[in-house]
Design a protein around this motif. Structure first.
Motif, mmCIF file in Angstrom:
data_model
loop_
_atom_site.group_PDB
_atom_site.id
_atom_site.type_symbol
_atom_site.label_atom_id
_atom_site.label_comp_id
_atom_site.label_asym_id
_atom_site.label_seq_id
_atom_site.Cartn_x
_atom_site.Cartn_y
_atom_site.Cartn_z
ATOM 1 N N ALA A 1 0.880 -1.175 0.000
ATOM 2 C CA ALA A 1 0.000 0.000 0.000
ATOM 3 C C ALA A 1 0.912 1.217 0.000
ATOM 4 N N GLU A 2 0.904 1.972 -1.095
ATOM 5 C CA GLU A 2 1.786 3.121 -1.232
ATOM 6 C C GLU A 2 0.987 4.411 -1.116
ATOM 7 N N ASP B 1 -0.257 8.057 -1.719
ATOM 8 C CA ASP B 1 -0.366 8.930 -2.882
ATOM 9 C C ASP B 1 -1.317 10.065 -2.525
ATOM 10 N N GLU C 1 -4.499 9.445 -0.281
ATOM 11 C CA GLU C 1 -4.937 8.065 -0.469
ATOM 12 C C GLU C 1 -3.761 7.096 -0.376
ATOM 13 N N PHE C 2 -4.095 5.836 -0.272
ATOM 14 C CA PHE C 2 -3.132 4.750 -0.424
ATOM 15 C C PHE C 2 -3.562 3.921 -1.633
ATOM 16 N N VAL C 3 -2.570 3.414 -2.362
ATOM 17 C CA VAL C 3 -2.832 2.581 -3.529
ATOM 18 C C VAL C 3 -2.396 1.153 -3.209
ATOM 19 N N ASN D 1 -1.821 -2.872 -4.007
ATOM 20 C CA ASN D 1 -1.513 -3.812 -5.085
ATOM 21 C C ASN D 1 -1.057 -5.137 -4.479
ATOM 22 N N THR E 1 3.473 -1.353 4.166
ATOM 23 C CA THR E 1 3.577 0.074 3.865
ATOM 24 C C THR E 1 4.989 0.606 4.032
ATOM 25 N N GLY F 1 -4.178 -1.576 -8.129
ATOM 26 C CA GLY F 1 -4.326 -0.125 -8.079
ATOM 27 C C GLY F 1 -5.569 0.325 -7.330
ATOM 28 N N ARG G 1 -7.604 2.196 -4.720
ATOM 29 C CA ARG G 1 -7.365 3.414 -3.944
ATOM 30 C C ARG G 1 -8.286 3.471 -2.724
ATOM 31 N N SER H 1 -8.914 5.856 0.994
ATOM 32 C CA SER H 1 -8.577 7.078 1.710
ATOM 33 C C SER H 1 -7.705 6.760 2.925
ATOM 34 N N LYS H 2 -6.878 7.731 3.315
ATOM 35 C CA LYS H 2 -6.075 7.558 4.524
ATOM 36 C C LYS H 2 -6.955 7.430 5.760
#
Length: 402
Positions: free
Chosen positions: A140-141, A143, A146-148, A150, A171, A213, A215, A217-218
């Protein structure tokens, strides 16, 4: 720990058993095996009216605030009836939100869980299905806001029926694997999610879920960033102990079916229950099931008391894995050849017990965790933490042989 049920606990058990005996027949169980969602909405709705989904959730969020042992009693009856409802997966995730979620998450999610209008599940296991932090590769990266997400998760219970899922992701990189994991609450219909149904021995609903991908929310972060493993570990321990309760409920019903058959089936002019070998098998079944119950409720009681319980959870799961399955096999043997036919209802209990023994840790995984405790604290029974990967070679050798 008081090993005897209180009057209130007996009332909860009897009420659940009466309800499920009237509403959940083997024919319904078979029907739900072919259903895409795998659960009966009418039973789920009535269970909510009885307060099952929120029995151990805090009262301020619509629950009853009762100890986990009460939820264990309910799940025993769910296992006994093989009730096709996603109670274990939803309750385990909801209890985690009650413990580690933000106030906003709790206010929005938990009342809907308690009234049965929202179903939860969790996703932890990946290609390496062991419940260890080093096996988590899904990322979870960050952005912006948000976090994305994969990656892939396997053996996710009741994903098709769930509205939201707790997902464990990496993370940040960390040397020992324990740091850098975070939990996210994800909508199951979010863009980028694809689900592949699996067919376990139990023929209940498990899935392989891919996140491409996705997405979130934080605000959907559950607990603190990079510190999600302890929360996930406690969730898995709760789920494991509750699964043991469900498994032993199924094993007890399975044994009762076999004992009644032994009283009725005649050979050489007398009931087969008159033969000593059958008597010993029946006695073994009850001894094993009673033992599994005691270990299971000791683990749940320790959780309720806020005491260390990881060893007790592993003792319960490793014992129940072996003895519940051994009991189910005895039940089939007592029935003779017919006991191995799929058309016989007895087979419904066998298949579920066999499948549940492989979930949330095999016997060998839990024995290894107990062995780690003994190595970490020689002569003690309580484990505060697992051995890190950097421990001496002797520790690694013990893991391999335990």
């Amino acid at each position: 720990m008081d090993i005897l049920m209180t009057d209130e606990q007996e009332m909860v058990r009897d009420s659940a058993r009466t309800f499920l005996e009237g509403e959940c027949s083997p024919a319904l169980v078979r029907k739900m095996e072919a259903d895409p969602l795998g659960y009966d909405k009418e039973i789920w709705s009535q269970a909510a009216e009885l307060g099952w989904q929120g029995i151990s959730l805090p009262e301020q969020y619509g629950g009853s605030g009762l100890p986990l042992t009460y939820l264990g009693i309910i799940l025993q009856e769910v296992g006994r009836a093989l009730a096709p409802i996603p109670l274990l997966s939803s309750a385990a995730a909801a209890l985690t939100l009650a413990e580690a979620g933000s106030e906003g998450q709790r206010k929005v999610i938990l009342p809907s869980v308690a009234d049965g209008s929202l179903i939860l599940t969790w996703a932890v296991s990946e290609a390496d299905v062991r419940c260890r932090p080093g096996t988590i590769g899904m990322t979870a990266e960050a952005d912006g806001s948000e976090f994305v997400l994969n990656g892939n998760k396997t053996f996710v219970d009741n994903f098709a029926a769930a509205d939201k899922c707790l997902v464990l992701c990496r993370t940040a990189r960390a040397g020992d694997g324990r740091h850098g994991l975070s939990l996210f609450l994800v909508d199951t219909d979010a863009s980028g999610i694809s689900e592949t149904p699996l067919i376990p021995t139990a023929k209940d609903r498990q899935s392989r879920v891919s996140f491409d991908g996705v997405r979130v929310s934080k605000d959907n972060l559950v607990g603190r960033l990079n510190e999600g493993w302890p929360v996930a570990e406690r969730m898995l321990d709760r789920a494991t102990a509750l699964l043991c309760a469900q498994m032993m409920g199924a094993a007890r019903k399975d044994a009762e079916l076999a004992i009644e058959y032994a009283k009725m089936r005649e050979a050489f002019g007398q009931p087969i229950g008159a033969f000593q070998s059958i008597q010993h098998m029946c006695a073994d079944m009850i001894i094993w099931i009673d033992g599994g119950d005691l270990l299971t409720f000791e683990a749940l009681w320790k959780m309720d008391q806020g005491l260390p319980c990881r060893v007790e959870v592993s003792q319960a799961k490793s014992f129940c894995n072996e003895k519940a399955l051994a009991s189910a096999r005895n039940a089939q043997i007592i029935h003779g050849g017919i006991g191995f036919m799929m058309e016989l209802d007895l087979h419904l209990w066998y298949r579920r017990i066999a499948s549940w023994t492989m979930r949330l840790g095999t016997t060998y995984e839990h024995r290894a965790r107990i062995a780690e405790a003994l190595l970490d604290h020689p002569g003690e029974v309580v484990l505060g933490r697992p051995l890190p990967d950097s421990e001496p070679v002797a520790a690694e050798e013990l893991r391999k042989t335990a």
